[in-house]
Write an enzyme that holds these catalytic residues in place. Structure first.
Site, PDB file in Angstrom:
ATOM      1  N   TYR A   1       0.840  -1.189   0.000  1.00  0.00           N
ATOM      2  CA  TYR A   1       0.000   0.000   0.000  1.00  0.00           C
ATOM      3  C   TYR A   1       0.884   1.251   0.000  1.00  0.00           C
ATOM      4  O   TYR A   1       2.105   1.177   0.138  1.00  0.00           O
ATOM      5  CB  TYR A   1      -0.955  -0.019   1.193  1.00  0.00           C
ATOM      6  CG  TYR A   1      -2.044  -1.059   1.031  1.00  0.00           C
ATOM      7  CD1 TYR A   1      -3.163  -0.803   0.244  1.00  0.00           C
ATOM      8  CD2 TYR A   1      -1.940  -2.304   1.645  1.00  0.00           C
ATOM      9  CE1 TYR A   1      -4.146  -1.759   0.074  1.00  0.00           C
ATOM     10  CE2 TYR A   1      -2.930  -3.264   1.483  1.00  0.00           C
ATOM     11  CZ  TYR A   1      -4.027  -2.975   0.691  1.00  0.00           C
ATOM     12  OH  TYR A   1      -5.004  -3.925   0.526  1.00  0.00           O
TER      13      TYR A   1
ATOM     14  N   ARG B   1       1.029  -0.245  11.264  1.00  0.00           N
ATOM     15  CA  ARG B   1       1.248  -1.586  10.688  1.00  0.00           C
ATOM     16  C   ARG B   1       2.368  -1.429   9.672  1.00  0.00           C
ATOM     17  O   ARG B   1       2.191  -0.819   8.626  1.00  0.00           O
ATOM     18  CB  ARG B   1      -0.031  -2.063  10.018  1.00  0.00           C
ATOM     19  CG  ARG B   1       0.116  -3.353   9.264  1.00  0.00           C
ATOM     20  CD  ARG B   1       0.041  -4.512  10.184  1.00  0.00           C
ATOM     21  NE  ARG B   1      -0.302  -5.722   9.458  1.00  0.00           N
ATOM     22  CZ  ARG B   1      -0.447  -6.872  10.032  1.00  0.00           C
ATOM     23  NH1 ARG B   1      -0.312  -6.972  11.341  1.00  0.00           N
ATOM     24  NH2 ARG B   1      -0.732  -7.931   9.352  1.00  0.00           N
TER      25      ARG B   1
ATOM     26  N   GLY C   1      -5.342 -12.878  13.144  1.00  0.00           N
ATOM     27  CA  GLY C   1      -6.442 -12.584  12.232  1.00  0.00           C
ATOM     28  C   GLY C   1      -6.838 -13.729  11.332  1.00  0.00           C
ATOM     29  O   GLY C   1      -8.019 -14.079  11.233  1.00  0.00           O
ATOM     30  N   ARG C   2      -5.885 -14.333  10.636  1.00  0.00           N
ATOM     31  CA  ARG C   2      -6.236 -15.416   9.719  1.00  0.00           C
ATOM     32  C   ARG C   2      -6.738 -16.645  10.465  1.00  0.00           C
ATOM     33  O   ARG C   2      -7.639 -17.334   9.997  1.00  0.00           O
ATOM     34  CB  ARG C   2      -5.058 -15.757   8.807  1.00  0.00           C
ATOM     35  CG  ARG C   2      -5.041 -14.829   7.598  1.00  0.00           C
ATOM     36  CD  ARG C   2      -3.841 -15.029   6.722  1.00  0.00           C
ATOM     37  NE  ARG C   2      -2.908 -13.977   7.144  1.00  0.00           N
ATOM     38  CZ  ARG C   2      -1.601 -14.096   7.170  1.00  0.00           C
ATOM     39  NH1 ARG C   2      -1.036 -15.202   6.774  1.00  0.00           N
ATOM     40  NH2 ARG C   2      -0.851 -13.107   7.559  1.00  0.00           N
TER      41      ARG C   2
END
Length: 186
Positions: free
Chosen positions: A28, A77, A170-171
């Protein structure tokens, strides 16, 4: 661009959130500034120095902090390593952590890989532990580790080793919506 990040943080605060996480990983925009692979600039935001690669981050962090105050949590992050030739490397994470702490971040969340979120050749739990451990050497901020951690025992091991202060799963939570209850009942 700085104002867009500020506006988003202010809107989150106005909506009642306690904080935001600024995303600078996985290819990003901010990761593109941080990575020497994608940052070919030769001005003050140069990809040739860590100061240049973190300059936009610092401007955004400081601008958000001025608007939301000191009680609003700002996490970053960070894609700490691109895991590719000529890219961001683990060796820069400690110094980058110092830069971000000085700018006003409250917490760091480490990840890696350019345009992906894995470490090539590694599938073991905590495959980004080298990044979180490097960040902890550069800062006193809480550091979150992610990367293939799927249960409480694995998470606890990284915490006990001092490689992180927090664990992101998270995953694992996407695969099993009851993971948190399972971890807490251990």
């Amino acid at each position: 661009m700085v104002q867009a990040f500020v506006d988003a943080a202010v809107w989150a605060q106005q909506a009642g959130y306690d904080g935001v996480e600024i995303h600078s990983a996985h290819g990003y925009l901010l990761d593109q500034f941080y990575s020497p692979v994608t940052n070919k600039r030769t001005d003050d935001y140069t990809g040739q120095t860590l100061a240049g690669r973190t300059r936009l981050h610092v401007e955004i962090i400081q601008a958000i902090r001025r608007q939301v105050g000191s009680d609003f949590v700002l996490s970053l992050r960070l894609g700490g390593s691109d895991y590719m030739g000529g890219g961001a490397v683990v060796g820069d994470v400690s110094e980058a952590a110092k830069i971000f702490e000085t700018a006003g971040i409250d917490m760091l969340s480490l990840s890696g890989g350019m345009s992906v979120f894995f470490r090539p050749g590694h599938t073991e739990a905590g495959y980004f532990a080298e990044l979180s451990a490097a960040a902890k050497k550069g800062t006193t901020l809480p550091v979150l580790l992610t990367g293939g951690i799927a249960d409480g025992a694995e998470a606890e091991a990284f915490l006990e080793k001092g490689q992180a202060d927090l664990i992101g799963i998270g995953r694992a939570a996407l695969r099993d919506h009851q993971i948190y209850q399972k971890i807490l009942s251990m």
